[in-house]
Design a protein around this motif. Structure first.
Motif, PDB file in Angstrom:
ATOM      1  N   LEU A   1     -52.950  45.163  75.268  1.00  0.00           N
ATOM      2  CA  LEU A   1     -52.621  44.838  73.880  1.00  0.00           C
ATOM      3  C   LEU A   1     -53.835  44.907  72.954  1.00  0.00           C
ATOM      4  CD1 LEU A   1     -50.364  41.720  74.632  1.00  0.00           C
ATOM      5  CD2 LEU A   1     -49.594  44.044  74.115  1.00  0.00           C
TER       6      LEU A   1
ATOM      7  N   ASP B   1     -53.702  45.402  69.103  1.00  0.00           N
ATOM      8  CA  ASP B   1     -52.340  45.214  68.591  1.00  0.00           C
ATOM      9  C   ASP B   1     -52.322  44.035  67.625  1.00  0.00           C
ATOM     10  OD1 ASP B   1     -51.726  47.244  70.310  1.00  0.00           O
ATOM     11  OD2 ASP B   1     -50.156  46.164  71.403  1.00  0.00           O
TER      12      ASP B   1
ATOM     13  N   CYS C   1     -47.377  44.719  67.186  1.00  0.00           N
ATOM     14  CA  CYS C   1     -47.304  46.131  66.808  1.00  0.00           C
ATOM     15  C   CYS C   1     -48.470  46.892  67.406  1.00  0.00           C
ATOM     16  CB  CYS C   1     -47.314  46.270  65.285  1.00  0.00           C
ATOM     17  SG  CYS C   1     -46.074  45.227  64.451  1.00  0.00           S
ATOM     18  N   GLY C   2     -48.200  48.082  67.917  1.00  0.00           N
ATOM     19  CA  GLY C   2     -49.211  48.879  68.587  1.00  0.00           C
ATOM     20  C   GLY C   2     -50.348  49.293  67.676  1.00  0.00           C
TER      21      GLY C   2
END
Length: 343
Positions: free
Chosen positions: A148, A151, A84-85
């Protein structure tokens, strides 16, 4: 922590890289060649027990071999790992720049066993991919960690959030932590906080993946779930035990697929020799991970040169060790499985 490269370089570099594993077709060939080896050597393998089980289930050995190989192939396509960001909270199973391309899904980060280090934070004797603790690494590792950074792993609605706190979308798609990570925990321990930043995530090692699917096979024996186990031939891919997504990783895998037949990498004599390098599992063994780790030991000891060299002779030398040992490892896993389903 290792220095991170600029975001602007990321897409151009990673878009040229295929999935982080033996190519899927190679996984399939290795599994199917192991069945063929057993058929050619029924006196030294458990082929007859395996065939009796397969035939009793209503299938031919050719059909079984195809499904087994396809199972080994399919693991790279699992959509079971969502990150998930950090800013958006949007949970996806692959990078956004992956759309329309045949590139890696996040599930591939479960496909490593780091032989350059000792036990991991979970208590595994050898850990999996963890960017922050890599001993060897390169541009793909750095660029992925840049893309990422921050994240976190999808852990269900109302779970972890990134940097946005109250404004995150929190659109859990799968609850990876409570499903995939839990499945691959296999006797080790975890906490959500271990997975709140990609660049420090201690992914479970690939032998735990193999153990999970083997236990699923024993609970409900099917060729497909047994095929999933055989994806652990990634342990004979040197990059997966030295543990890096870079350093000629994709080029080596493409080379193996291209030269598999012309270099006779599945040579019967080499497989026979490779079998002698393993200590087979006892029929009563309930954990297959010791055998899987032996495969990783062989790749780690014999394959490191392909991380730095693209020389044809170097690649042939390594491939004629690791591919026959991968086939041999599958033979021994099938021997053990046959003894379980047809004592």
């Amino acid at each position: 922590m290792k220095a991170l490269f600029a975001l602007g370089l990321l897409a151009a570099t990673i878009i040229s890289a295929p999935a982080y594993a033996f190519q899927q077709v190679t996984h399939k060939r290795i599994a199917m060649d192991a069945v063929q080896y057993m058929q050619d050597h029924p006196d030294t393998t458990e082929y007859n027990r395996l065939k009796a089980w397969v035939n009793a289930a209503g299938y031919t050995m050719a059909q079984f071999s195809e499904v087994l190989g396809q199972g080994a192939y399919d693991v790279d396509d699992f959509q079971d790992t969502f990150l998930c960001g950090a800013v958006t909270g949007d949970c996806v199973y692959a990078p956004v720049f992956n759309a329309g391309a045949s590139l890696v899904n996040y599930t591939s980060y479960w496909h490593f066993q780091n032989h350059t280090r000792g036990p991991d934070v979970h208590g595994n004797d050898l850990g999996g991919y963890n960017y922050d603790l890599l001993t060897v690494w390169g541009d793909i590792d750095n660029l992925a960690a840049t893309w990422l950074v921050g994240d976190y792993m999808d852990d269900g609605n109302g779970g972890m959030t990134g940097w946005c706190f109250w404004s995150c979308a929190d659109d859990s798609e799968y609850n990876t932590y409570s499903i995939t990570e839990a499945n691959y925990r296999q006797g080790s321990t975890s906490s959500k906080s271990m997975y709140d930043d990609f660049e420090e995530m201690p992914f479970q090692p690939v032998d735990n993946l193999g153990e999970y699917w083997y236990q699923q096979f024993l609970a409900n024996p099917t060729a497909q779930t047994l095929g999933y186990v055989m994806h652990t031939t990634d342990l004979l891919q040197p990059h997966h035990v030295w543990t890096t997504s870079a350093l000629n990783h994709s080029g080596w895998e493409s080379w193996v697929a291209d030269y598999y037949d012309s270099e006779n990498l599945n040579d019967d004599t080499l497989v026979t020799q490779a079998l002698a390098d393993y200590t087979p599992l006892a029929a009563s063994a309930t954990d297959i991970r010791p055998l899987l780790t032996q495969g990783g030991d062989i790749a780690y000891a014999n394959g490191g040169i392909v991380l730095s060299s693209t020389d044809q002779a170097d690649r042939v030398q390594v491939a004629r060790v690791v591919v026959p040992h991968a086939i041999a490892m599958v033979v021994l896993l099938l021997d053990h499985a046959a003894l379980q389903v047809n004592p």
